[in-house]
Design a protein around this motif. Structure first.
Motif, PDB file in Angstrom:
ATOM      1  N   GLU A  70       0.832  -1.198   0.000  1.00 12.51           N
ATOM      2  CA  GLU A  70       0.000   0.000   0.000  1.00 12.51           C
ATOM      3  C   GLU A  70       0.870   1.253   0.000  1.00 12.51           C
ATOM      4  O   GLU A  70       2.007   1.229   0.491  1.00 12.51           O
ATOM      5  CB  GLU A  70      -0.917   0.002   1.233  1.00 12.51           C
ATOM      6  CG  GLU A  70      -1.907  -1.156   1.247  1.00 12.51           C
ATOM      7  CD  GLU A  70      -2.787  -1.134   2.480  1.00 12.51           C
ATOM      8  OE1 GLU A  70      -2.288  -0.768   3.563  1.00 12.51           O
ATOM      9  OE2 GLU A  70      -3.979  -1.484   2.362  1.00 12.51           O
ATOM     10  N   VAL A  71       0.329   2.319  -0.578  1.00  6.56           N
ATOM     11  CA  VAL A  71       1.040   3.595  -0.595  1.00  6.56           C
ATOM     12  C   VAL A  71       0.149   4.671   0.023  1.00  6.56           C
ATOM     13  O   VAL A  71      -1.079   4.547   0.023  1.00  6.56           O
ATOM     14  CB  VAL A  71       1.454   4.010  -2.022  1.00  6.56           C
ATOM     15  CG1 VAL A  71       2.376   2.980  -2.636  1.00  6.56           C
ATOM     16  CG2 VAL A  71       0.238   4.237  -2.905  1.00  6.56           C
ATOM     17  N   ASP A  72       0.789   5.692   0.534  1.00  5.90           N
ATOM     18  CA  ASP A  72       0.081   6.798   1.187  1.00  5.90           C
ATOM     19  C   ASP A  72       0.112   8.032   0.305  1.00  5.90           C
ATOM     20  O   ASP A  72       1.183   8.457  -0.141  1.00  5.90           O
ATOM     21  CB  ASP A  72       0.742   7.122   2.532  1.00  5.90           C
ATOM     22  CG  ASP A  72       0.808   5.908   3.456  1.00  5.90           C
ATOM     23  OD1 ASP A  72      -0.253   5.437   3.868  1.00  5.90           O
ATOM     24  OD2 ASP A  72       1.933   5.445   3.737  1.00  5.90           O
ATOM     25  N   ILE A  73      -1.053   8.605   0.040  1.00  5.07           N
ATOM     26  CA  ILE A  73      -1.143   9.813  -0.767  1.00  5.07           C
ATOM     27  C   ILE A  73      -1.569  10.975   0.117  1.00  5.07           C
ATOM     28  O   ILE A  73      -2.579  10.899   0.816  1.00  5.07           O
ATOM     29  CB  ILE A  73      -2.150   9.656  -1.922  1.00  5.07           C
ATOM     30  CG1 ILE A  73      -1.819   8.406  -2.747  1.00  5.07           C
ATOM     31  CG2 ILE A  73      -2.152  10.902  -2.805  1.00  5.07           C
ATOM     32  CD1 ILE A  73      -0.452   8.409  -3.367  1.00  5.07           C
ATOM     33  N   GLY A  74      -0.776  12.036   0.092  1.00  5.86           N
ATOM     34  CA  GLY A  74      -1.056  13.214   0.905  1.00  5.86           C
ATOM     35  C   GLY A  74      -1.517  14.384   0.062  1.00  5.86           C
ATOM     36  O   GLY A  74      -1.906  14.240  -1.096  1.00  5.86           O
ATOM     37  N   LEU A  78      -0.627  12.694  -6.362  1.00  5.42           N
ATOM     38  CA  LEU A  78      -0.115  11.400  -6.810  1.00  5.42           C
ATOM     39  C   LEU A  78       0.812  11.572  -8.005  1.00  5.42           C
ATOM     40  O   LEU A  78       0.501  12.287  -8.951  1.00  5.42           O
ATOM     41  CB  LEU A  78      -1.299  10.505  -7.202  1.00  5.42           C
ATOM     42  CG  LEU A  78      -0.988   9.210  -7.958  1.00  5.42           C
ATOM     43  CD1 LEU A  78      -0.204   8.246  -7.069  1.00  5.42           C
ATOM     44  CD2 LEU A  78      -2.281   8.558  -8.423  1.00  5.42           C
ATOM     45  N   THR A  79       1.954  10.888  -7.953  1.00 13.09           N
ATOM     46  CA  THR A  79       2.871  10.919  -9.083  1.00 13.09           C
ATOM     47  C   THR A  79       3.343   9.520  -9.409  1.00 13.09           C
ATOM     48  O   THR A  79       3.241   8.593  -8.593  1.00 13.09           O
ATOM     49  CB  THR A  79       4.086  11.831  -8.817  1.00 13.09           C
ATOM     50  OG1 THR A  79       4.774  12.075 -10.044  1.00 13.09           O
ATOM     51  CG2 THR A  79       5.043  11.194  -7.820  1.00 13.09           C
ATOM     52  N   GLU A 148      13.834   4.034 -16.104  1.00 12.93           N
ATOM     53  CA  GLU A 148      14.567   2.822 -15.744  1.00 12.93           C
ATOM     54  C   GLU A 148      14.008   2.208 -14.464  1.00 12.93           C
ATOM     55  O   GLU A 148      13.873   0.995 -14.345  1.00 12.93           O
ATOM     56  CB  GLU A 148      16.048   3.147 -15.573  1.00 12.93           C
ATOM     57  CG  GLU A 148      16.737   3.603 -16.849  1.00 12.93           C
ATOM     58  CD  GLU A 148      16.841   2.496 -17.882  1.00 12.93           C
ATOM     59  OE1 GLU A 148      17.015   1.327 -17.478  1.00 12.93           O
ATOM     60  OE2 GLU A 148      16.755   2.799 -19.079  1.00 12.93           O
ATOM     61  N   LEU A 149      13.701   3.066 -13.504  1.00 15.27           N
ATOM     62  CA  LEU A 149      13.061   2.661 -12.259  1.00 15.27           C
ATOM     63  C   LEU A 149      11.827   3.537 -12.089  1.00 15.27           C
ATOM     64  O   LEU A 149      11.761   4.634 -12.641  1.00 15.27           O
ATOM     65  CB  LEU A 149      14.003   2.848 -11.063  1.00 15.27           C
ATOM     66  CG  LEU A 149      15.362   2.144 -11.139  1.00 15.27           C
ATOM     67  CD1 LEU A 149      16.213   2.525  -9.932  1.00 15.27           C
ATOM     68  CD2 LEU A 149      15.194   0.635 -11.212  1.00 15.27           C
ATOM     69  N   VAL A 150      10.861   3.075 -11.314  1.00 13.86           N
ATOM     70  CA  VAL A 150       9.621   3.835 -11.169  1.00 13.86           C
ATOM     71  C   VAL A 150       9.207   3.892  -9.701  1.00 13.86           C
ATOM     72  O   VAL A 150       9.310   2.907  -8.961  1.00 13.86           O
ATOM     73  CB  VAL A 150       8.475   3.206 -11.988  1.00 13.86           C
ATOM     74  CG1 VAL A 150       7.196   4.013 -11.829  1.00 13.86           C
ATOM     75  CG2 VAL A 150       8.858   3.126 -13.462  1.00 13.86           C
ATOM     76  N   ALA A 151       8.741   5.058  -9.294  1.00 12.20           N
ATOM     77  CA  ALA A 151       8.149   5.244  -7.968  1.00 12.20           C
ATOM     78  C   ALA A 151       6.705   5.686  -8.170  1.00 12.20           C
ATOM     79  O   ALA A 151       6.421   6.582  -8.959  1.00 12.20           O
ATOM     80  CB  ALA A 151       8.922   6.296  -7.173  1.00 12.20           C
ATOM     81  N   LEU A 152       5.805   5.050  -7.449  1.00 14.90           N
ATOM     82  CA  LEU A 152       4.387   5.400  -7.480  1.00 14.90           C
ATOM     83  C   LEU A 152       3.977   5.784  -6.074  1.00 14.90           C
ATOM     84  O   LEU A 152       4.132   4.998  -5.136  1.00 14.90           O
ATOM     85  CB  LEU A 152       3.557   4.205  -7.956  1.00 14.90           C
ATOM     86  CG  LEU A 152       2.033   4.329  -7.848  1.00 14.90           C
ATOM     87  CD1 LEU A 152       1.514   5.427  -8.765  1.00 14.90           C
ATOM     88  CD2 LEU A 152       1.367   2.997  -8.171  1.00 14.90           C
ATOM     89  N   GLY A 153       3.464   7.005  -5.919  1.00 15.19           N
ATOM     90  CA  GLY A 153       3.060   7.420  -4.583  1.00 15.19           C
ATOM     91  C   GLY A 153       2.895   8.916  -4.460  1.00 15.19           C
ATOM     92  O   GLY A 153       2.718   9.632  -5.450  1.00 15.19           O
ATOM     93  N   ASP A 154       2.982   9.391  -3.246  1.00  9.58           N
ATOM     94  CA  ASP A 154       2.829  10.808  -2.942  1.00  9.58           C
ATOM     95  C   ASP A 154       3.973  11.604  -3.566  1.00  9.58           C
ATOM     96  O   ASP A 154       5.152  11.238  -3.444  1.00  9.58           O
ATOM     97  CB  ASP A 154       2.828  10.983  -1.421  1.00  9.58           C
ATOM     98  CG  ASP A 154       2.730  12.427  -1.003  1.00  9.58           C
ATOM     99  OD1 ASP A 154       1.613  12.975  -1.006  1.00  9.58           O
ATOM    100  OD2 ASP A 154       3.790  13.026  -0.685  1.00  9.58           O
TER     101      ASP A 154
END
Length: 237
Positions: A70-74, A78-79, A148-154
């Protein structure tokens, strides 16, 4: 790692350049029509051809679904971006209520080492329509690079990530595809390596009947590419 599969991305480059030129002409022409609503009307036809992957049961489609944490969105929004090469990419220009949401990774059972889609599930409500969201201050978000790498989250949490910590977290991940969650600015962020990305890869926002965001999907183009390859030769254009 399947980085070599990204050659599909570059093959489409020349085609995309031609489409961009044609698209520019289209924008000018449609903007000059009628009362100025022609452009918005023309673009209001969004479809997501592989939507069944995330909206229907996975079994009959030979899809493997992994609950990736799970991820936290503040309040920053979201990005989804490369946290090493472009950590400050603007957040999506969509309304995401602050909260903690489930992330899902979709793979085909015949190629379990390839990430086909990654989704952020906000609710279980049925999706009634799809849109391709732009970024804040970037209403037309044309991305030509490969993450190349991905971050999903706040967005704020992603911008604060340390590059070495990102790489270390992914290296410690287990399973057929590399992913991990990492804590930043008091919020959990999903990290993953897409391994496969075609030039047609895009992001889709699915909304319920009340216009609330139900799911955000990053489609890396694998399922569409696979379907095209599996078509009998006589059925291909």
């Amino acid at each position: 790692m399947l980085k070599s599969q990204r050659h599909y991305y570059w093959i489409g480059g020349g085609i995309w350049a031609a489409l961009m030129l044609g698209g520019g002409i289209f924008v000018v022409v449609t903007s000059l029509r009628g009362d100025g609503t022609a452009l918005s009307d023309a673009l209001d036809i969004e479809t997501f051809e592989q939507a069944a992957i995330v909206t229907e049961p996975p079994g009959p489609q030979n899809v493997l679904v992994t609950e990736a944490g799970e991820v936290d969105i503040g309040p920053s929004g979201l990005t989804l971006t490369d946290p090493v090469a472009e950590p400050d990419r603007p957040p999506f220009d969509i309304d995401v209520p602050e909260g903690r949401y489930q992330t899902l990774i979709y793979r085909h059972e015949d190629d379990p080492r390839v990430i086909g889609m990654v989704a952020l599930r906000l609710s279980d409500a049925p999706v009634t329509f799809w849109e391709r969201p732009g970024r804040k201050s970037h209403p037309l978000d044309f991305e030509f690079g490969v993450d190349e790498l991905v971050a999903l989250g706040d967005a704020e949490a992603v911008a604060a990530l340390d590059a070495d910590a990102v790489k270390a977290a992914l290296e410690q991940g287990t399973g057929p595809v590399p992913y991990a969650t990492i804590r930043s600015e008091g919020r959990d962020v999903l990290l993953f390596d897409p391994s496969f990305e075609t030039f047609s890869a895009d992001t889709y926002a699915g909304y319920d009947a009340d216009g609330n965001l139900a799911i955000l999907v990053k489609d890396y183009g694998y399922f569409g590419s696979r379907a095209a390859l599996e078509k009998p030769t006589e059925e291909r254009p």
